[in-house]
Design an enzyme around this catalytic site. Structure first.
Site, PDB file in Angstrom:
ATOM      1  N   CYS B  42       3.923   5.262   4.916  1.00 31.34           N
ATOM      2  CA  CYS B  42       2.991   4.328   5.375  1.00 31.34           C
ATOM      3  C   CYS B  42       3.753   2.903   5.300  1.00 31.34           C
ATOM      4  CB  CYS B  42       1.853   4.344   4.581  1.00 31.34           C
ATOM      5  SG  CYS B  42       0.709   3.029   4.853  1.00 31.34           S
ATOM      6  N   THR B  44       2.401   0.715   3.481  1.00 31.88           N
ATOM      7  CA  THR B  44       2.508   0.271   2.149  1.00 31.88           C
ATOM      8  C   THR B  44       3.436   0.850   1.140  1.00 31.88           C
ATOM      9  OG1 THR B  44      -0.034   0.643   2.271  1.00 31.88           O
ATOM     10  CG2 THR B  44       0.837   0.664   0.140  1.00 31.88           C
ATOM     11  N   HIS B  47       6.071  -1.815   1.376  1.00 33.38           N
ATOM     12  CA  HIS B  47       5.937  -2.934   0.581  1.00 33.38           C
ATOM     13  C   HIS B  47       6.117  -2.503  -1.102  1.00 33.38           C
ATOM     14  CE1 HIS B  47       3.522  -5.347   3.120  1.00 33.38           C
ATOM     15  NE2 HIS B  47       2.676  -4.346   3.706  1.00 33.38           N
ATOM     16  N   CYS B 100     -20.558   3.790  -9.546  1.00 37.17           N
ATOM     17  CA  CYS B 100     -20.768   2.588  -9.175  1.00 37.17           C
ATOM     18  C   CYS B 100     -21.925   2.461  -7.991  1.00 37.17           C
ATOM     19  CB  CYS B 100     -19.565   1.545  -8.804  1.00 37.17           C
ATOM     20  SG  CYS B 100     -19.043   2.094  -7.222  1.00 37.17           S
ATOM     21  N   GLY B 258      -6.324  -4.861   9.564  1.00 39.55           N
ATOM     22  CA  GLY B 258      -5.071  -5.498   9.250  1.00 39.55           C
ATOM     23  C   GLY B 258      -5.300  -6.568   8.524  1.00 39.55           C
TER      24      GLY B 258
END
Lengths: 343, 343, 343, 343
Positions: B42, B44, B47, B100, B258
């Protein structure tokens, strides 16, 4: 223009219909006159022809029936701006009052005072038909001309199918008349993952006959024991409706368009309440959201509805068409009031 | 089973990554251990590899990245009941807290305390990965095995595309990475009437290059001056986002996935408020509605996503894959931690 | 802690119930033990007491009934993190499986494998009750303690009333048991413009008795001939359900919670299909959206439900309570298992 | 009837306005002539008076402004059927074309060709105003006559507040002009559990001043660290809008009506995308769903909006009213074109 035209007429409160000369409609300042190219036949027309209980209570002869058509505009009233002579058009035949609560809140399709052209006033089984400008729908040139006369029932199917989520859903279509078959086409075009057809014909993934197949067991097996996400009910048959609710999953959607002829027994507890089902009564087509949706799907080439059109005949053969509908040999019949050769 | 395994590791707070031996994860009573067959890469992961600002703020080395994968279950914890050894699975890698407000109201995909396997804890670029039972997704045998490792990004696309009506709608997909390309496939499968691609590749009806084409004029011309019904924003580029809002029709839907790298200027008055637009922030995938939708669409054969998969390589070639991503030559890369020949 | 406790017990498959000593429940690692302060009585408990057809088919004696309660936590299992000793709590008594399609798509309230504490396992008519941590609901200190034991039926009312738009809508609540009365309170708090009560009591704008009033004419007169926007059906009586559909406006919402005891006749054509109605089967409460809504409304002081609570008694007077319910003298009865003086 | 009437006139492209004699409007066959009883002043009227950039680009003098009013019908065109002489009315001043995509799909409030009476043609700051029949709204006798002239801005508030769920929700209203204050009233009437007012006045549960208070911390503390469910943005101020997004919870709704004067910077990543927020551009009022909602809420006595009305004056004092608006001393000003004593 001639002052008379050929039309199918229900002349009096009795079974049958004539094909004879009638006056060409006079248009008012907000009206459009259309020369009918094709008019198609709906089950409602058969009810009127047969003069059944519903027809007796609703229709006031003499009447020209017919509420599915396409044709070219030949005259427009002086206030008309959105349509002009020569335009190829169809129309929404439910004429809403525009002033009731439903009309003023985006629900004109369930107008309190709706009048249907071809049921409450003269319709499209004629050489010419008069339509208010507001109800005219211009046919996109990208749409197969053969489909232009069946937008009314296709709209029923689009409205029913898209009344909730359909993409990635399992769907059972109940009833195999033209609207049911259209539903199958629409559901598949819009991402339904599996379509079960409870009847016959066309191209559902699974075709099941409620008389000979164990529909419940087969649907459950094919859905991992969960049932279908959506039922689209087009039959109006009590047994089929009850079966539809049985195969609907917990939390599923049941969209009902088919009209049972009288009150029927339903197991509200098991089939709706404990099930957490959503049941939608579906009427007509959204004015005019459904028409835009139809136009978009047809123009994109996403709907193959040709197999539903089984017959084409001159309007003068109307009674023959009625016979073919009664016998179940025909599905959708196209009539040509101005001559079949002009198609 | 061996106590160590080969894995991609970000060893320290700096660019790059190693491929080296790491301990096989220990599973707890609610966990599942999966032998990774394919793991896909991906943006990511790039990154993290590049160690950019976002990665520096989020990732705590040493870390095994990788959050897209499929494989076979090789061990299950003692409380696990829904999965067993031998099952072929993928997983939702967002681990929600379950306690939560968002988790308890059906919005676990935006859990306040979400942890992402492969970002916040060791992931799937390894021979084995540990997953909580609750997050395991069993692969339907009807799904092409090639697609089983890309369900995470395909899920982003399905979630974004189906976040509102798509049937009979005109759609602009902005951004041509794998998720954008998946969106095009999903939109078409679910009845979108026209798909405009603002970038390159694949099979949208119209492919427009914002640099060389006058996108606004072309989209307006193709939509009768109305604009598109839906924009699916996958690029995160400020100019593209602004262009997307310009071509959106009055009352249209803008679904944004995005991520712009910093705050950006937007004309709220013209592009959202007067326009009556609906803007949706899209994050992750619905847990697990999106997974069921994906499964249904894939199983029905409605999605052809094969063209998005451009590269297949042994996991040991990870750095080569990073280079091909950086250069833009690759779109979706499949890694084989246990040997490419085993596919 | 003592090893035994006082409890109401259905000892065998026959009418009636005992109040006697039973073992205090043993909790597992994910469970919470609550000392019951107040338990309130539901119509379901009367069905079990009377041992009617439904009870015979569902309940397996011996059973401690009771599924509406509040109390203080006295012990927690070793995995429990969200609740601690001393917390004042109630609970959702529908225990969902967490693994079926409905549970994984946000519809746990219609779980395929739901078990109800107090129906399928020992409940709250006892000094102590065992509850899984996931189902515990902590009571906000701002909520009147008197209301803490009736959150289950109040939740039915909140779920039903808020299942669609209610602000600025005209509403008919059908059936005057506790849930119907709660619906009236919720509808008024949430902006319903007029509330018609088809039964008796409380504070609807219009109270109509179907036996003595011409409900149809009165509702039509009061709504300008349109009918009500919403019906909330709590009675389960076939005549009342049919009347409800008659007074529903075109395009209105019918939310059905009351359970008819057997299949019933309905005019689908006029009452649902032509009407374009939306019918919702309502089951339980949303887990846990409804609980948050209830909490917010109660904490804000928007619901005055005190009039519904008609009786308070020691749990040892259980049979007396059953008699008062049967006679219709009581509406909601609060039982005190650990002594009424401790309230 | 006299041929001239007193009116406020913007005579030329420059700041200021006159009060002088103008011709009484001539009505067409579909129009209604109304004798204005009260006309109220909107911020838009101040923009026109000040002749700011927006006014210069939109308004073509000479123009009679004014788009909030009530009065009695004194004449109707020959086609008018739903309104008659003597009726007490107000009107929707957005005149939609009725023929564009938005108009034909239930979104006339964002008509592509909308014209606003009082902005694009002569309005209600005059003794008489001409309105198309379709846009007339008859005032229910149960509504306080004082409120009849402020239905236009109250409609903005009702549309914004009810554009999503509001019952049992926490809400922040940003901006304290009349529409913001109306939003507070509507939110409370419709079940909002807590209303935070980011500005001043009226009766929100919490009033916070963004300049002196730490709004973020206070809202977070009051919502258990979650943030508010809904923001209703009426200010158009960039800082306030950004603050609004900060206090919005994950998955919350942001409904934007206030108009920023130019493009502004927004953190799409954190404030919309990762947050999974829903952002709605709000324009005008739904035609005519909002009017029915307003009518229902006012008739039921659920809205106390009297505090918003700060000034009443003869229309001849128009310039004085402008001064009081500019200084911030006035909130909603009622003008009496036909004499304040006739009220």
């Amino acid at each position: 223009m001639s002052e008379t035209m050929l039309a199918v007429v229900k002349p009096e409160a009795a079974p049958g219909a004539d094909v004879r000369q009638m006056p060409v409609p006079q248009i008012g300042p907000d009206d459009v006159l259309v020369k009918v190219k094709v008019a198609s036949v709906c089950g409602t027309d058969l009810h009127i022809y047969n003069w059944d209980q519903w027809a007796q209570s609703r229709v006031k002869p003499p009447l020209i029936p017919g509420h599915e058509f396409c044709g070219h505009v030949v005259a427009v009233g002086k206030n008309v701006t959105a349509v002009k002579e020569g335009d190829f058009v169809s129309a929404e035949m439910h004429v809403a009052c525009g002033k009731c609560y439903q009309c003023r809140t985006g629900e004109a399709h369930i107008c309190q005072h709706v009048k249907i052209i071809g049921v409450d006033s003269n319709g499209a089984f004629a050489e010419f038909v008069k339509i208010p400008e507001s109800n005219i729908w211009k046919i996109d040139p990208g749409i197969p001309p053969d489909y232009a006369s069946v937008l009314d029932p296709l709209g029923n199917a689009v409205h029913t199918t898209l009344a909730g989520e359909i993409a990635a859903k399992t769907v059972a279509v109940i009833g195999c008349g033209p609207i049911g078959l259209f539903c199958i086409a629409v559901a598949r075009a819009c991402g339904a993952s599996e379509v079960f057809e409870l009847a016959a014909q066309m191209k559902a993934d699974h075709v099941l006959n409620p008389v000979t197949d164990n529909v419940y067991e087969q649907v459950m097996a094919a859905t991992g024991g969960i049932g279908v996400d959506v039922i689209l009910e087009m039959s109006g048959h009590p047994d089929a409706i009850r079966l539809g609710f049985k195969i609907l999953r917990l939390g599923g959607r049941a969209s009902l368009l088919g009209i049972p002829s009288k009150p029927m027994e339903l197991n509200l507890a098991d089939d709706i309440i404990f099930k957490g089902a959503i049941v939608q009564g579906i009427n007509g087509r959204l004015m005019y959201q459904t028409w835009y949706q139809m136009n978009a799907l047809l123009k994109a080439g996403k709907l193959d509805i040709a197999p539903v059109i089984t017959d084409r005949m001159a309007m003068t053969d109307f009674s023959k068409g009625m016979d073919r509908l009664k016998s179940g040999e025909a599905s959708k019949i196209l009539l040509y009031p101005n001559g079949i050769e002009k198609n």
